[in-house]
Scaffold this motif. Structure first.
Motif, PDB file in Angstrom:
ATOM      1  N   SER A 124       1.050  -1.033   0.120  1.00  0.00           N
ATOM      2  CA  SER A 124       0.088   0.071  -0.028  1.00  0.00           C
ATOM      3  C   SER A 124       0.633   1.236   0.077  1.00  0.00           C
ATOM      4  N   SER A 125       2.013   1.088   0.399  1.00  0.00           N
ATOM      5  CA  SER A 125       2.813   2.176   0.331  1.00  0.00           C
ATOM      6  C   SER A 125       3.889   2.284  -0.635  1.00  0.00           C
ATOM      7  N   SER A 126       4.450   3.335  -1.166  1.00  0.00           N
ATOM      8  CA  SER A 126       5.302   3.463  -2.351  1.00  0.00           C
ATOM      9  C   SER A 126       6.550   2.485  -2.417  1.00  0.00           C
ATOM     10  N   TYR A 127       7.163   2.104  -3.396  1.00  0.00           N
ATOM     11  CA  TYR A 127       8.316   1.262  -3.547  1.00  0.00           C
ATOM     12  C   TYR A 127       8.635   1.150  -5.004  1.00  0.00           C
ATOM     13  N   ALA A 128      10.014   1.208  -5.062  1.00  0.00           N
ATOM     14  CA  ALA A 128      10.761   0.952  -6.219  1.00  0.00           C
ATOM     15  C   ALA A 128      11.008  -0.518  -6.479  1.00  0.00           C
ATOM     16  N   MET A 129      10.918  -0.882  -7.574  1.00  0.00           N
ATOM     17  CA  MET A 129      11.253  -2.131  -8.023  1.00  0.00           C
ATOM     18  C   MET A 129      12.401  -2.343  -9.030  1.00  0.00           C
ATOM     19  N   GLY A 130      13.073  -3.453  -8.969  1.00  0.00           N
ATOM     20  CA  GLY A 130      13.994  -3.456  -9.996  1.00  0.00           C
ATOM     21  C   GLY A 130      14.591  -4.854 -10.382  1.00  0.00           C
ATOM     22  N   TRP A 131      15.443  -5.198 -11.047  1.00  0.00           N
ATOM     23  CA  TRP A 131      16.074  -6.609 -11.458  1.00  0.00           C
ATOM     24  C   TRP A 131      17.582  -6.511 -11.090  1.00  0.00           C
ATOM     25  N   PHE A 132      18.085  -7.643 -10.664  1.00  0.00           N
ATOM     26  CA  PHE A 132      19.680  -7.805 -10.605  1.00  0.00           C
ATOM     27  C   PHE A 132      19.638  -9.191 -11.317  1.00  0.00           C
ATOM     28  N   ARG A 133      21.074  -9.442 -11.617  1.00  0.00           N
ATOM     29  CA  ARG A 133      21.226 -10.986 -12.187  1.00  0.00           C
ATOM     30  C   ARG A 133      22.376 -11.394 -11.606  1.00  0.00           C
ATOM     31  N   GLN A 134      22.589 -12.758 -11.590  1.00  0.00           N
ATOM     32  CA  GLN A 134      23.943 -13.384 -11.371  1.00  0.00           C
ATOM     33  C   GLN A 134      24.126 -14.586 -11.973  1.00  0.00           C
ATOM     34  N   ALA A 135      25.401 -14.503 -13.101  1.00  0.00           N
ATOM     35  CA  ALA A 135      25.766 -15.577 -13.727  1.00  0.00           C
ATOM     36  C   ALA A 135      26.643 -16.331 -12.845  1.00  0.00           C
ATOM     37  N   PRO A 136      26.795 -17.524 -13.254  1.00  0.00           N
ATOM     38  CA  PRO A 136      27.527 -18.794 -12.753  1.00  0.00           C
ATOM     39  C   PRO A 136      29.073 -18.010 -12.595  1.00  0.00           C
ATOM     40  N   GLY A 137      29.596 -18.127 -11.238  1.00  0.00           N
ATOM     41  CA  GLY A 137      31.021 -17.551 -10.944  1.00  0.00           C
ATOM     42  C   GLY A 137      31.104 -16.116 -10.955  1.00  0.00           C
ATOM     43  N   LYS A 138      30.143 -15.346 -11.176  1.00  0.00           N
ATOM     44  CA  LYS A 138      30.257 -13.905 -11.038  1.00  0.00           C
ATOM     45  C   LYS A 138      29.391 -13.304 -10.072  1.00  0.00           C
ATOM     46  N   GLU A 139      29.637 -12.145  -9.833  1.00  0.00           N
ATOM     47  CA  GLU A 139      28.723 -11.329  -8.707  1.00  0.00           C
ATOM     48  C   GLU A 139      27.474 -10.871  -9.368  1.00  0.00           C
ATOM     49  N   ARG A 140      26.644 -10.735  -8.347  1.00  0.00           N
ATOM     50  CA  ARG A 140      25.447 -10.253  -8.781  1.00  0.00           C
ATOM     51  C   ARG A 140      25.303  -8.666  -9.212  1.00  0.00           C
ATOM     52  N   GLU A 141      24.720  -8.653 -10.428  1.00  0.00           N
ATOM     53  CA  GLU A 141      24.923  -7.168 -11.038  1.00  0.00           C
ATOM     54  C   GLU A 141      23.544  -6.619 -11.271  1.00  0.00           C
ATOM     55  N   PHE A 142      23.556  -5.237 -11.229  1.00  0.00           N
ATOM     56  CA  PHE A 142      22.475  -4.576 -11.367  1.00  0.00           C
ATOM     57  C   PHE A 142      21.832  -4.643 -13.192  1.00  0.00           C
ATOM     58  N   VAL A 143      20.582  -4.780 -13.135  1.00  0.00           N
ATOM     59  CA  VAL A 143      19.916  -4.588 -14.449  1.00  0.00           C
ATOM     60  C   VAL A 143      19.146  -3.482 -14.881  1.00  0.00           C
ATOM     61  N   ALA A 144      18.342  -3.253 -13.858  1.00  0.00           N
ATOM     62  CA  ALA A 144      17.413  -1.960 -14.215  1.00  0.00           C
ATOM     63  C   ALA A 144      16.421  -1.681 -12.873  1.00  0.00           C
ATOM     64  N   ASP A 145      15.959  -0.486 -12.767  1.00  0.00           N
ATOM     65  CA  ASP A 145      15.032  -0.356 -11.726  1.00  0.00           C
ATOM     66  C   ASP A 145      14.023   0.877 -12.270  1.00  0.00           C
ATOM     67  N   ILE A 146      12.873   0.840 -11.457  1.00  0.00           N
ATOM     68  CA  ILE A 146      11.996   1.904 -11.814  1.00  0.00           C
ATOM     69  C   ILE A 146      11.137   2.204 -10.486  1.00  0.00           C
TER      70      ILE A 146
END
Length: 123
Positions: A29-51
């Motif tokens: 009910s309160s405002s919140y941002a959403m987004g996506w990260f991704r993590q490939a095998p052997g790699k660190e999690r990386e930012f993809v996009a947010d809104i």
């Protein structure tokens, strides 16, 4: 608390498209941002996009995905989407939805994470 559930992952050939969805529940009910990260095998999690909550502010990982991926949201459905076009084998990863309460962007680290959905792009 906000709970996030991703869907839409799968196997696709290079050049193809997928649309990921992230359904939010709980304290929506309160405002919140959403987004996506991704993590490939052997790699660190990386930012993809947010809104942001209004949808007027969007940020992309300019190096990896800008021009190919589009983030959007439908607040009536408490759902965010990631449309992925022109997929490449290097896009193969587990994609995680994330959310943070407030009117701005996700920030790091986000407050809430989904369990992830696998995206595999074959060459």
């Amino acid at each position: 608390q906000v709970q996030l559930v991703e869907s839409g992952g799968g196997l696709v050939q290079a050049g193809g498209s997928l649309r990921l969805s992230c359904a939010a529940s709980g304290r929506t009910s309160s405002s919140y941002a959403m987004g996506w990260f991704r993590q490939a095998p052997g790699k660190e999690r990386e930012f993809v996009a947010d809104i942001n909550w209004s949808g007027g502010g969007r940020t992309y990982n300019g190096v990896s995905v800008k021009g190919r991926f589009t983030i959007s949201r439908d607040n009536a459905k408490n759902t965010a989407y990631l449309q992925m076009n022109s997929l490449k084998p290097e896009d193969t990863a587990v994609y995680y939805c994330a959310a943070s309460q407030g009117l701005g962007g996700l920030g790091y680290p986000p407050q809430y994470w989904g369990q992830g959905t696998q995206v595999t792009v074959s060459s």
